[in-house]
Design a protein around this motif. Structure first.
Motif, PDB file in Angstrom:
ATOM      1  N   ASP A   1       0.800  -1.226   0.000  1.00  0.00           N
ATOM      2  CA  ASP A   1       0.000   0.000   0.000  1.00  0.00           C
ATOM      3  C   ASP A   1       0.830   1.272   0.000  1.00  0.00           C
ATOM      4  N   ALA A   2       1.933   1.263   0.728  1.00  0.00           N
ATOM      5  CA  ALA A   2       2.711   2.495   0.872  1.00  0.00           C
ATOM      6  C   ALA A   2       4.192   2.170   0.962  1.00  0.00           C
ATOM      7  N   VAL A   3       4.991   3.041   0.377  1.00  0.00           N
ATOM      8  CA  VAL A   3       6.447   2.889   0.407  1.00  0.00           C
ATOM      9  C   VAL A   3       7.046   4.227   0.822  1.00  0.00           C
ATOM     10  N   VAL A   4       7.932   4.189   1.810  1.00  0.00           N
ATOM     11  CA  VAL A   4       8.607   5.398   2.264  1.00  0.00           C
ATOM     12  C   VAL A   4      10.109   5.223   2.028  1.00  0.00           C
ATOM     13  N   ALA A   5      10.675   6.105   1.220  1.00  0.00           N
ATOM     14  CA  ALA A   5      12.106   6.071   0.918  1.00  0.00           C
ATOM     15  C   ALA A   5      12.804   7.110   1.783  1.00  0.00           C
ATOM     16  N   ALA A   6      13.396   6.648   2.892  1.00  0.00           N
ATOM     17  CA  ALA A   6      13.986   7.570   3.865  1.00  0.00           C
ATOM     18  C   ALA A   6      15.482   7.369   4.057  1.00  0.00           C
ATOM     19  N   ALA A   7      16.073   6.373   3.410  1.00  0.00           N
ATOM     20  CA  ALA A   7      17.502   6.112   3.605  1.00  0.00           C
ATOM     21  C   ALA A   7      18.335   7.284   3.092  1.00  0.00           C
ATOM     22  N   ALA A   8      19.306   7.714   3.885  1.00  0.00           N
ATOM     23  CA  ALA A   8      20.147   8.845   3.474  1.00  0.00           C
ATOM     24  C   ALA A   8      21.414   8.883   4.309  1.00  0.00           C
ATOM     25  N   VAL A   9      22.413   9.522   3.746  1.00  0.00           N
ATOM     26  CA  VAL A   9      23.643   9.842   4.474  1.00  0.00           C
ATOM     27  C   VAL A   9      23.914  11.325   4.283  1.00  0.00           C
ATOM     28  N   ILE A  10      24.763  11.878   5.117  1.00  0.00           N
ATOM     29  CA  ILE A  10      25.188  13.263   4.945  1.00  0.00           C
ATOM     30  C   ILE A  10      26.701  13.327   5.037  1.00  0.00           C
ATOM     31  N   ALA A  11      27.289  14.201   4.239  1.00  0.00           N
ATOM     32  CA  ALA A  11      28.736  14.417   4.253  1.00  0.00           C
ATOM     33  C   ALA A  11      28.996  15.790   3.671  1.00  0.00           C
ATOM     34  N   GLY A  12      30.117  16.351   4.008  1.00  0.00           N
ATOM     35  CA  GLY A  12      30.458  17.669   3.492  1.00  0.00           C
ATOM     36  C   GLY A  12      31.511  18.330   4.349  1.00  0.00           C
ATOM     37  N   GLY A  13      31.462  19.658   4.374  1.00  0.00           N
ATOM     38  CA  GLY A  13      32.418  20.405   5.164  1.00  0.00           C
ATOM     39  C   GLY A  13      33.418  21.175   4.333  1.00  0.00           C
ATOM     40  N   GLN A  14      33.256  21.108   2.993  1.00  0.00           N
ATOM     41  CA  GLN A  14      34.160  21.825   2.109  1.00  0.00           C
ATOM     42  C   GLN A  14      33.362  22.408   0.945  1.00  0.00           C
ATOM     43  N   PRO A  15      33.916  23.397   0.234  1.00  0.00           N
ATOM     44  CA  PRO A  15      33.192  23.935  -0.919  1.00  0.00           C
ATOM     45  C   PRO A  15      33.115  22.912  -2.048  1.00  0.00           C
ATOM     46  N   LEU A  16      32.216  23.153  -2.983  1.00  0.00           N
ATOM     47  CA  LEU A  16      31.987  22.206  -4.081  1.00  0.00           C
ATOM     48  C   LEU A  16      33.281  21.800  -4.763  1.00  0.00           C
ATOM     49  N   TRP A  17      34.141  22.751  -5.065  1.00  0.00           N
ATOM     50  CA  TRP A  17      35.345  22.454  -5.851  1.00  0.00           C
ATOM     51  C   TRP A  17      36.390  21.658  -5.081  1.00  0.00           C
ATOM     52  N   GLU A  18      36.193  21.506  -3.784  1.00  0.00           N
ATOM     53  CA  GLU A  18      37.099  20.684  -2.982  1.00  0.00           C
ATOM     54  C   GLU A  18      36.454  19.379  -2.525  1.00  0.00           C
ATOM     55  N   THR A  19      35.211  19.127  -2.944  1.00  0.00           N
ATOM     56  CA  THR A  19      34.498  17.928  -2.530  1.00  0.00           C
ATOM     57  C   THR A  19      35.077  16.700  -3.225  1.00  0.00           C
ATOM     58  N   PRO A  20      35.518  15.692  -2.468  1.00  0.00           N
ATOM     59  CA  PRO A  20      36.086  14.489  -3.090  1.00  0.00           C
ATOM     60  C   PRO A  20      35.044  13.735  -3.905  1.00  0.00           C
ATOM     61  N   ASP A  21      35.480  13.145  -5.006  1.00  0.00           N
ATOM     62  CA  ASP A  21      34.566  12.404  -5.861  1.00  0.00           C
ATOM     63  C   ASP A  21      33.875  11.272  -5.100  1.00  0.00           C
ATOM     64  N   GLU A  22      34.622  10.599  -4.226  1.00  0.00           N
ATOM     65  CA  GLU A  22      34.033   9.459  -3.513  1.00  0.00           C
ATOM     66  C   GLU A  22      32.916   9.914  -2.562  1.00  0.00           C
ATOM     67  N   GLN A  23      33.041  11.130  -2.008  1.00  0.00           N
ATOM     68  CA  GLN A  23      31.981  11.657  -1.149  1.00  0.00           C
ATOM     69  C   GLN A  23      30.735  11.958  -1.969  1.00  0.00           C
ATOM     70  N   LEU A  24      30.917  12.592  -3.131  1.00  0.00           N
ATOM     71  CA  LEU A  24      29.778  12.880  -3.996  1.00  0.00           C
ATOM     72  C   LEU A  24      29.127  11.589  -4.475  1.00  0.00           C
ATOM     73  N   ASP A  25      29.940  10.597  -4.804  1.00  0.00           N
ATOM     74  CA  ASP A  25      29.394   9.312  -5.260  1.00  0.00           C
ATOM     75  C   ASP A  25      28.494   8.684  -4.208  1.00  0.00           C
ATOM     76  N   GLU A  26      28.936   8.702  -2.941  1.00  0.00           N
ATOM     77  CA  GLU A  26      28.135   8.096  -1.878  1.00  0.00           C
ATOM     78  C   GLU A  26      26.831   8.857  -1.676  1.00  0.00           C
TER      79      GLU A  26
END
Length: 234
Positions: A65-90
């Motif tokens: 009847d119902a599906v809730v998609a709530a799975a998530a992670v958070i990461a960051g702490g640097q500007p976009l141009w310094e964000t590691p590819d592996e962090q963005l991938d996750e």
């Protein structure tokens, strides 16, 4: 219910179970099953594992009847141009593609059920889906994508009876908010309360109540919408 092992996810499992739903919880972490339900350990990046959880629900109770998609992670702490590819991938794989995978695995089961008009797909976005938060460009991008996924899905579902919407919580008292405070070097997540018109953090059960309404028959009116359960986040 993905992301069922903690925070808003576990609160939503409890709320839905109290309303009579038989809940299949799904998370990379183990957790107690809700009354009358079951918990499955699995990864939202694996569509085959998600499909197995969907099949389990249909085999046990005859419909989804119902599906809730709530799975998530958070990461960051640097500007976009310094964000590691592996962090963005996750961030992309869990927060955005995880919602996509959940919908791809679950929506066909709702469409094939005895009463598709009961079908509700609810994704958990974030206040970050509507704001630009410094040091969190990757998280912002993934949560903006969640809104786009839901709006596209709602358009695809026109005329089927199944609906799709998103809920965007504000700063909620969860382990993820603790992690966000750590990213910003804050000693206490209570600092985030000043960014909400309520001037307090939200409780997971408050957000879960909003999600539960989205799952209800009456929640059909929210089709294609984003519900801002954010306490006036700014």
């Amino acid at each position: 219910m993905t992301g069922a092992a903690g925070g808003i996810g576990s609160a939503t499992v409890r709320t839905l179970a109290a309303q009579g739903y038989r809940v299949v919880g799904y998370d990379v972490l183990d957790a107690p099953a809700a009354d009358g339900g079951v918990h499955v350990v699995g990864d939202v990046t694996d569509r085959a594992e998600l499909k197995g959880a969907v099949d389990l629900a249909v085999e046990r109770w005859g419909r989804l009847d119902a599906v809730v998609a709530a799975a998530a992670v958070i990461a960051g702490g640097q500007p976009l141009w310094e964000t590691p590819d592996e962090q963005l991938d996750e961030l992309w794989d869990v927060d955005a593609r995880g919602v996509w995978n959940t919908a791809a695995a679950a929506v066909p089961a709702m469409l094939a059920g005895p009463d598709p008009s009961r079908g509700r797909f609810v994704a958990i976005a974030s206040a970050a889906a509507h704001q630009g938060l410094f040091g969190l460009a990757g998280y912002n991008a993934a949560k903006h994508a969640v809104v786009g996924i839901v709006k596209g899905l709602a358009a695809d579902l026109v005329g089927t009876g199944v609906t799709a919407c998103a809920v965007s919580p504000g700063s909620t008292r969860t382990p993820m908010l603790d992690a966000t405070a750590a990213i910003y070097g804050l000693p206490d997540p209570e600092t985030f309360a000043s960014h909400q018109l309520l001037r307090r953090l939200l409780g997971p059960d408050e957000v879960a109540a909003t999600i539960a309404f989205c799952c209800s028959r009456e929640g059909a009116v929210l089709n294609g919408s984003v519900v801002h359960a954010d306490g006036g986040f700014s």
